[in-house]
Structure formats: structure tokens, C-alpha cells
Design an enzyme around this catalytic site. Structure first.
Site, PDB file in Angstrom:
ATOM      1  N   ASP A  60       5.182 -16.883   5.936  1.00  0.00           N
ATOM      2  CA  ASP A  60       3.856 -16.300   5.750  1.00  0.00           C
ATOM      3  C   ASP A  60       3.139 -16.334   7.089  1.00  0.00           C
ATOM      4  OD1 ASP A  60       1.005 -16.159   5.044  1.00  0.00           O
ATOM      5  OD2 ASP A  60       1.704 -16.450   2.973  1.00  0.00           O
ATOM      6  N   ILE A  61       2.403 -15.289   7.416  1.00  0.00           N
ATOM      7  CA  ILE A  61       1.691 -15.309   8.701  1.00  0.00           C
ATOM      8  C   ILE A  61       0.592 -16.370   8.714  1.00  0.00           C
ATOM      9  CG2 ILE A  61       2.239 -12.969   9.471  1.00  0.00           C
ATOM     10  CD1 ILE A  61      -0.529 -12.084   8.433  1.00  0.00           C
ATOM     11  N   THR A 134      -6.190   0.831   8.745  1.00  0.00           N
ATOM     12  CA  THR A 134      -6.248   1.968   7.826  1.00  0.00           C
ATOM     13  C   THR A 134      -7.506   2.799   8.031  1.00  0.00           C
ATOM     14  OG1 THR A 134      -6.506   2.501   5.476  1.00  0.00           O
ATOM     15  CG2 THR A 134      -7.262   0.347   6.150  1.00  0.00           C
ATOM     16  N   ASP A 135      -7.448   4.062   7.593  1.00  0.00           N
ATOM     17  CA  ASP A 135      -8.650   4.909   7.644  1.00  0.00           C
ATOM     18  C   ASP A 135      -9.693   4.468   6.611  1.00  0.00           C
ATOM     19  OD1 ASP A 135      -7.358   5.781   5.324  1.00  0.00           O
ATOM     20  OD2 ASP A 135      -7.226   7.883   5.935  1.00  0.00           O
ATOM     21  N   GLU A 136      -9.267   3.646   5.631  1.00  0.00           N
ATOM     22  CA  GLU A 136     -10.196   3.268   4.552  1.00  0.00           C
ATOM     23  C   GLU A 136     -11.358   2.428   5.057  1.00  0.00           C
ATOM     24  OE1 GLU A 136      -8.658   2.071   0.819  1.00  0.00           O
ATOM     25  OE2 GLU A 136      -6.896   3.334   0.968  1.00  0.00           O
ATOM     26  N   TYR A 160      -9.939  -4.313  -0.684  1.00  0.00           N
ATOM     27  CA  TYR A 160      -8.848  -4.071   0.279  1.00  0.00           C
ATOM     28  C   TYR A 160      -9.398  -3.599   1.619  1.00  0.00           C
ATOM     29  CZ  TYR A 160      -5.378  -1.309   2.802  1.00  0.00           C
ATOM     30  OH  TYR A 160      -4.600  -0.769   3.790  1.00  0.00           O
ATOM     31  N   LYS A 164      -9.434  -5.360   5.387  1.00  0.00           N
ATOM     32  CA  LYS A 164      -8.838  -4.754   6.588  1.00  0.00           C
ATOM     33  C   LYS A 164      -9.900  -4.625   7.686  1.00  0.00           C
ATOM     34  CE  LYS A 164      -5.226  -3.358   7.148  1.00  0.00           C
ATOM     35  NZ  LYS A 164      -3.974  -4.045   7.624  1.00  0.00           N
ATOM     36  N   LEU A 200       0.704   6.470  -5.242  1.00  0.00           N
ATOM     37  CA  LEU A 200       0.706   7.754  -5.953  1.00  0.00           C
ATOM     38  C   LEU A 200       2.026   8.555  -5.860  1.00  0.00           C
ATOM     39  CD1 LEU A 200      -0.978   9.759  -7.671  1.00  0.00           C
ATOM     40  CD2 LEU A 200      -1.519  10.921  -5.529  1.00  0.00           C
ATOM     41  N   HIS A 308     -13.959   4.489  -6.539  1.00  0.00           N
ATOM     42  CA  HIS A 308     -12.952   5.381  -5.954  1.00  0.00           C
ATOM     43  C   HIS A 308     -13.511   6.219  -4.789  1.00  0.00           C
ATOM     44  CE1 HIS A 308      -9.444   8.291  -7.197  1.00  0.00           C
ATOM     45  NE2 HIS A 308      -9.344   7.854  -5.947  1.00  0.00           N
TER      46      HIS A 308
HETATM   47  P1  NAD Z   1       3.405  -2.922   1.787  1.00  0.00           P
HETATM   48  O1  NAD Z   1       2.571  -3.556   0.723  1.00  0.00           O
HETATM   49  O2  NAD Z   1       4.495  -1.993   1.412  1.00  0.00           O
HETATM   50  O3  NAD Z   1       4.044  -4.052   2.705  1.00  0.00           O
HETATM   51  C1  NAD Z   1       3.350  -5.199   3.106  1.00  0.00           C
HETATM   52  C2  NAD Z   1       4.375  -6.222   3.583  1.00  0.00           C
HETATM   53  O4  NAD Z   1       3.674  -7.370   4.063  1.00  0.00           O
HETATM   54  C3  NAD Z   1       5.317  -6.718   2.470  1.00  0.00           C
HETATM   55  O5  NAD Z   1       6.632  -6.750   2.956  1.00  0.00           O
HETATM   56  C4  NAD Z   1       4.812  -8.119   2.162  1.00  0.00           C
HETATM   57  O6  NAD Z   1       5.820  -8.972   1.689  1.00  0.00           O
HETATM   58  C5  NAD Z   1       4.289  -8.541   3.522  1.00  0.00           C
HETATM   59  N1  NAD Z   1       3.236  -9.571   3.455  1.00  0.00           N
HETATM   60  C6  NAD Z   1       2.136  -9.583   2.677  1.00  0.00           C
HETATM   61  N2  NAD Z   1       1.420 -10.692   2.921  1.00  0.00           N
HETATM   62  C7  NAD Z   1       2.075 -11.391   3.878  1.00  0.00           C
HETATM   63  C8  NAD Z   1       1.833 -12.612   4.554  1.00  0.00           C
HETATM   64  N3  NAD Z   1       0.740 -13.345   4.287  1.00  0.00           N
HETATM   65  N4  NAD Z   1       2.719 -13.029   5.477  1.00  0.00           N
HETATM   66  C9  NAD Z   1       3.828 -12.298   5.750  1.00  0.00           C
HETATM   67  N5  NAD Z   1       4.117 -11.134   5.130  1.00  0.00           N
HETATM   68  C10 NAD Z   1       3.249 -10.684   4.208  1.00  0.00           C
HETATM   69  O7  NAD Z   1       2.347  -2.237   2.741  1.00  0.00           O
HETATM   70  P2  NAD Z   1       2.492  -0.919   3.636  1.00  0.00           P
HETATM   71  O8  NAD Z   1       2.054   0.244   2.846  1.00  0.00           O
HETATM   72  O9  NAD Z   1       3.810  -0.919   4.303  1.00  0.00           O
HETATM   73  O10 NAD Z   1       1.337  -1.204   4.720  1.00  0.00           O
HETATM   74  C11 NAD Z   1       1.637  -1.928   5.903  1.00  0.00           C
HETATM   75  C12 NAD Z   1       0.361  -2.020   6.744  1.00  0.00           C
HETATM   76  O11 NAD Z   1      -0.116  -0.722   7.050  1.00  0.00           O
HETATM   77  C13 NAD Z   1      -0.790  -2.742   6.019  1.00  0.00           C
HETATM   78  O12 NAD Z   1      -1.460  -3.528   6.958  1.00  0.00           O
HETATM   79  C14 NAD Z   1      -1.674  -1.606   5.537  1.00  0.00           C
HETATM   80  O13 NAD Z   1      -3.022  -2.015   5.467  1.00  0.00           O
HETATM   81  C15 NAD Z   1      -1.469  -0.578   6.638  1.00  0.00           C
HETATM   82  N6  NAD Z   1      -1.618   0.831   6.246  1.00  0.00           N
HETATM   83  C16 NAD Z   1      -0.955   1.333   5.162  1.00  0.00           C
HETATM   84  C17 NAD Z   1      -1.062   2.697   4.858  1.00  0.00           C
HETATM   85  C18 NAD Z   1      -0.313   3.309   3.688  1.00  0.00           C
HETATM   86  O14 NAD Z   1      -0.488   4.499   3.425  1.00  0.00           O
HETATM   87  N7  NAD Z   1       0.547   2.591   2.997  1.00  0.00           N
HETATM   88  C19 NAD Z   1      -1.853   3.514   5.657  1.00  0.00           C
HETATM   89  C20 NAD Z   1      -2.542   2.953   6.737  1.00  0.00           C
HETATM   90  C21 NAD Z   1      -2.405   1.616   7.036  1.00  0.00           C
HETATM   91  O1  DAU Z   2      -5.648   5.748   3.443  1.00  0.00           O
HETATM   92  C1  DAU Z   2      -4.747   4.758   3.770  1.00  0.00           C
HETATM   93  C2  DAU Z   2      -4.460   3.906   2.556  1.00  0.00           C
HETATM   94  O2  DAU Z   2      -3.659   4.693   1.693  1.00  0.00           O
HETATM   95  C3  DAU Z   2      -3.770   2.588   2.877  1.00  0.00           C
HETATM   96  O3  DAU Z   2      -4.620   1.801   3.666  1.00  0.00           O
HETATM   97  C4  DAU Z   2      -3.398   1.843   1.596  1.00  0.00           C
HETATM   98  O4  DAU Z   2      -2.671   0.674   1.916  1.00  0.00           O
HETATM   99  C5  DAU Z   2      -2.541   2.758   0.749  1.00  0.00           C
HETATM  100  O5  DAU Z   2      -2.222   2.130  -0.469  1.00  0.00           O
HETATM  101  C6  DAU Z   2      -3.268   4.075   0.490  1.00  0.00           C
HETATM  102  O6  DAU Z   2      -4.421   3.854  -0.353  1.00  0.00           O
HETATM  103  P1  DAU Z   2      -4.828   4.877  -1.522  1.00  0.00           P
HETATM  104  O7  DAU Z   2      -5.663   4.154  -2.486  1.00  0.00           O
HETATM  105  O8  DAU Z   2      -5.337   6.149  -0.952  1.00  0.00           O
HETATM  106  O9  DAU Z   2      -3.334   5.171  -2.108  1.00  0.00           O
HETATM  107  P2  DAU Z   2      -2.807   5.296  -3.608  1.00  0.00           P
HETATM  108  O10 DAU Z   2      -1.404   5.804  -3.530  1.00  0.00           O
HETATM  109  O11 DAU Z   2      -3.045   4.052  -4.397  1.00  0.00           O
HETATM  110  O12 DAU Z   2      -3.706   6.433  -4.219  1.00  0.00           O
HETATM  111  C7  DAU Z   2      -3.788   7.730  -3.627  1.00  0.00           C
HETATM  112  C8  DAU Z   2      -4.801   8.529  -4.417  1.00  0.00           C
HETATM  113  O13 DAU Z   2      -4.249   8.790  -5.728  1.00  0.00           O
HETATM  114  C9  DAU Z   2      -6.115   7.801  -4.673  1.00  0.00           C
HETATM  115  O14 DAU Z   2      -7.169   8.754  -4.652  1.00  0.00           O
HETATM  116  C10 DAU Z   2      -5.970   7.227  -6.077  1.00  0.00           C
HETATM  117  C11 DAU Z   2      -5.086   8.240  -6.762  1.00  0.00           C
HETATM  118  N1  DAU Z   2      -4.175   7.723  -7.806  1.00  0.00           N
HETATM  119  C12 DAU Z   2      -3.373   6.667  -7.476  1.00  0.00           C
HETATM  120  C13 DAU Z   2      -2.485   6.135  -8.398  1.00  0.00           C
HETATM  121  C14 DAU Z   2      -1.619   4.954  -8.067  1.00  0.00           C
HETATM  122  C15 DAU Z   2      -4.096   8.320  -9.039  1.00  0.00           C
HETATM  123  O15 DAU Z   2      -4.819   9.304  -9.319  1.00  0.00           O
HETATM  124  N2  DAU Z   2      -3.224   7.812  -9.948  1.00  0.00           N
HETATM  125  C16 DAU Z   2      -2.424   6.733  -9.699  1.00  0.00           C
HETATM  126  O16 DAU Z   2      -1.664   6.295 -10.597  1.00  0.00           O
END
Ligand code: NAD
Ligand code: DAU
Length: 368
Positions: A60-61, A134-136, A160, A164, A200, A308
Site C-alpha cells: 500500500d502506498i 482527473t478533469d473531475e 472522489y 483527488k 460505463l 451527478h
Molecule cells: P483503477 O481503480 O482501475 O486502479 C487503481 C489501482 O490502484 C488498483 O490497481 C488498486 O489496487 C490500486 N490502489 C488503490 N489504492 C491503493 C493504495 N493505497 N496503495 C497501492 N495501490 C492502490 O483506476 P484507474 O481508472 O486505472 O485510475 C488510475 C488513476 O488515474 C487514478 O488516480 C485516477 O484518479 C486517475 N484517472 C482515471 C481516469 C479514468 O477514466 N479511469 C481518468 C483520469 C484520471
Molecule cells: O473524468 C475522469 C473520470 O472518469 C475519472 O477520474 C474516474 O476515475 C473515472 O471513473 C471516470 O468517472 P465517471 O464518473 O465519469 O465514469 P463512469 O464510467 O462511472 O461514468 C461515466 C458516465 O456514465 C457518468 O456520467 C455516469 C454515467 N453512468 C455510469 C454508470 C457506471 C451511467 O449512466 N450508468 C452507469 O451504470
């Protein structure tokens, strides 16, 4: 030659980044640190397991001393911090894990890096702490508002995104206060291989194949900016190599879609595949397309996500000017590649979804 510590490297984006990096820079060392939460999956790294320049550390980090030991023993000069709790819905159900992993975890890693690189002086001048964000953190846009730039004020709305945002500020503070060489990238929604099927796009793909409902939150008009995950990896690469210390860079796809349109598109593409490949109907008999029906019939509008965010959109022009970043994979290409991957890796998502992968982790990694 660089020596990287990649945290969260067993997750979706982290594992794609590891593949990308070892492909681009085969002589570099990549040490993955991952706590293997429900979202971490060693199968995501199976292809690099026998690579002599790859190592995996299950931790864990938040284990600061272990992080310090790794930084010293492996002579790490670049940290790429992906580790995080990443799913907005889970942060609404239970924010605590997000505070622990995203805020305390990032701080633990910063402390370890400061101790080894700066205080002990192992690498005061030639290190980089890259933080993946993230852009969020910028909040939500209305339809006509300009996309988020690096100057947009932070206004996170979910536990979340608030966690971040806090981690981004800690990274910034370690640069200004202690002189650590840091960069941060803020990216839009990623999609592609190894995407956990609670998000999604993979949820829709796997539900279509099972003939399960496709839940659309609210009216489905919310907008996201989608980027193929390999383009994100390239954006991070450019940031690490060319980004200025203390700077943040937006990475996005210039590719905005409403949720309902993207879900309908995935349905249509899947129906086309079933129409041209008889084997798919045999493999997935519960899919509507196997009975000649449209997958769109599975769409169900459900209760909206609390708080949302309506729209995210990234203005990536600064990264384009400064780093030469631009997405290379078109959405048409990327979404087809993603469908290919899920259809060819049924055992991966079945193990994730039926819990057998998690049971294996519990036995092999968490029993002690
Ligand atoms: P993910 O949930 O698929 O992966 C996260 C990983 O981190 C997992 O392997 C988990 O086991 C590990 N982890 C969680 N807590 C930990 C800890 N305390 N110590 C060590 N490892 C730990 O997430 P992802 O979608 O791959 O996102 C990765 C990064 O990118 C995140 O920081 C997220 O905020 C960012 N991000 C994601 C998206 C997206 O669309 N998924 C977009 C922009 C930014
Ligand atoms: O924008 C970057 C982010 O994108 C990352 O930082 C997050 O880690 C990543 O999970 C993602 O967040 P979102 O909330 O945008 O992703 P998600 O796939 O959960 O949802 C995408 C959109 O779809 C959002 O408007 C919610 C909607 N949704 C999602 C799910 C899971 C639905 O309508 N139905 C669903 O079942």
C-alpha cells in the site's frame, strides 16, 4: 535510462501505462507497487511478468517506510502515481477509503520521496514525481461553457474528486515548499482494455453480452470527454519527459459524448458484430442480438447519481503547444479495439465479475 516506480500499476490505466512504457523504453526498470484492492488485477500485468526489467511489489502506498526502502533499493528516479480509489459511485457510498488511498496515500508517497531524494540526498537534482489526476477536480460545465483549461478554478463535487483535488494540492505544495520536482496531469474519461466492468463502457459491453439491463443514470444527457487509454499513457510520457517542474497539464480526447449516445453506439456496434459472426450468438446466447433483437432494448433509465456532474471537457491546447501532445487513436478506432479486446478476453472479465479472481487474491496475497 530511467528507473520508475509505478503505483496502482495493476489497475486499468496503470497496467496500460506499464505495457506502453516497457514497449517504448525496454531498457528502463519498472517497479509496480499495488495494494491489489478489488480494482487491482495481476492478470493485467501477465504479459510483462517474465520481463527482467519489471518487478511487482504488493504493498500500500500508505506504507511509507516500505516506499522509502523501494526508492533506495531500486534507485528510483521517477515516480508515477496512479494508485487511487477511482470510482465515483463507490465514493458516494463510502468516502473513507478515498480519503485514505487518495489523500493520505499520496502524502505518504510524497513524504517517502522527500525523505530519500531530498533529505538523504539520494537524488536531489534528477528526479520526477508525476501525479496522475482527473478533469473531475474542475467540477462541472454547462453545455456552452468553454472546456476546462489549466487555469480553471478547482471545484470538485464528489468525495472522489475532492480527494483527488486534495492530492493535487499536496503535490503542488511539495514543489513550492520543499523544491521537489513534480508534474501533474489532469485527464478526461479513459476507455480501453482492462477497464473494470463497473465503469460505463465496460459495464455496457459485458451487460449486453449477458442480456442484462443497461442502467442509464438520469436522462442520459450528461457529457464526458473520452480518450483511448494508450493516448493517456503517451500524454503522461510526454509530461514526464518534457513537462516543467511544478506544472500541471490537461490531457483529453477532444471527444465529447452524451452517455445515452455512447451507450447506443456500443449497442449498434455489438449488433453489427453479431450479424456478421455466427459464433458470437453461440458464445453469448443471452445477448438480444443472438435472437435477432436490438441490444438497445436493454437500456433502462434509472435513478440519477447523487450530485451527478453534468459535463466534463478538456481543453488540451496547452499540452499540445508545450509537450506536442495530441490524441492519436480516433474514437471509431478505439471503441472497435475495445470491443475486440472484451470479446477476446472473456475469461478476464468473467473472473472479475464472478468474484473468482478476488477469491484467488484473498488466498494468495491477503491470507497472511
Ligand atoms: P483503477 O481503480 O482501475 O486502479 C487503481 C489501482 O490502484 C488498483 O490497481 C488498486 O489496487 C490500486 N490502489 C488503490 N489504492 C491503493 C493504495 N493505497 N496503495 C497501492 N495501490 C492502490 O483506476 P484507474 O481508472 O486505472 O485510475 C488510475 C488513476 O488515474 C487514478 O488516480 C485516477 O484518479 C486517475 N484517472 C482515471 C481516469 C479514468 O477514466 N479511469 C481518468 C483520469 C484520471
Ligand atoms: O473524468 C475522469 C473520470 O472518469 C475519472 O477520474 C474516474 O476515475 C473515472 O471513473 C471516470 O468517472 P465517471 O464518473 O465519469 O465514469 P463512469 O464510467 O462511472 O461514468 C461515466 C458516465 O456514465 C457518468 O456520467 C455516469 C454515467 N453512468 C455510469 C454508470 C457506471 C451511467 O449512466 N450508468 C452507469 O451504470
Amino acid at each position: 535510462m530511467s528507473r520508475l516506480l509505478v503505483t496502482g500499476g495493476a489497475g486499468f490505466i496503470g497496467s496500460n501505462f506499464v505495457h506502453y512504457w516497457l514497449d517504448q523504453y525496454p531498457d528502463d526498470l519498472v517497479v509496480v507497487v499495488d495494494a491489489l484492492t478489488y480494482a487491482g488485477n495481476l492478470e493485467n500485468l501477465a504479459q510483462v511478468q517474465s520481463n527482467p526489467n519489471y518487478r511487482f511489489e504488493h504493498c500500500d502506498i500508505n506504507e511509507t517506510e516500505k516506499m522509502q526502502t523501494l526508492l533506495r533499493d531500486e534507485a528510483i528516479d521517477v515516480i508515477v502515481n496512479f494508485a487511487a480509489e477511482s470510482h465515483v459511485d463507490r465514493s458516494i457510498e463510502g468516502p473513507d477509503a478515498f480519503i485514505t488511498a487518495n489523500i493520505l496515500g499520496t502524502h505518504s508517497l510524497l513524504k517517502a520521496a522527500r525523505q530519500v531524494w531530498l533529505i538523504e540526498g539520494a537524488n536531489p537534482d534528477n528526479h520526477r514525481f508525476h501525479h496522475v489526476s482527473t478533469d473531475e477536480v474542475y467540477g462541472s460545465l454547462e453545455s456552452e461553457e468553454p472546456a476546462f483549461s489549466e487555469q480553471t478554478a478547482y471545484a470538485p463535487n464528489s468525495p472522489y474528486s475532492a480527494s483527488k483535488a486534495a492530492s493535487d494540492f499536496l503535490v503542488r505544495a511539495y514543489h513550492h515548499t520543499y523544491g521537489m520536482d513534480v508534474t501533474t496531469s489532469n485527464c478526461s474519461n479513459n476507455y480501453g482494455p482492462y477497464h473494470f466492468p463497473e465503469k460505463l463502457i465496460p459495464l455496457v459491453i459485458t451487460n449486453i453480452l449477458h442480456g442484462k439491463a443497461l442502467p442509464i443514470y438520469g436522462d442520459g444527457k450528461n457529457i464526458r470527454d473520452w480518450l483511448y487509454v494508450e493516448d493517456h499513457a503517451r500524454g503522461i510520457d510526454l509530461t514526464i519527459k518534457k513537462g516543467r517542474a511544478g506544472e500541471t497539464y490537461n490531457i483529453g480526447g477532444w471527444n465529447e459524448w452524451t452517455n445515452i449516445d455512447i451507450v447506443k453506439l456500443v449497442c449498434q456496434l455489438m449488433d453489427k458484430r453479431f450479424a456478421s459472426d455466427e459464433l458470437l450468438s453461440k458464445r453469448f446466447p443471452e445477448c438480444p442480438a443472438a435472437a435477432g433483437l436490438q441490444s438497445e432494448t436493454l437500456i433502462e433509465f434509472v435513478r440519477d447519481r447523487a450530485g451527478h456532474d453534468f459535463r466534463y471537457a478538456i481543453d488540451a491546447s496547452y499540452s499540445n503547444r508545450e509537450l506536442g501532445y495530441e490524441p492519436k487513436v480516433t474514437f471509431e478506432e478505439g471503441i472497435e479495439k475495445t470491443l475486440d479486446w472484451y470479446l477476446s478476453n472473456e475469461s478476464w472479465w468473467r473472473a472479475v465479475m464472478d468474484g473468482s479472481y478476488q477469491a484467488w487474491i484473498e488466498t494468495n496475497y491477503k491470507a497472511a
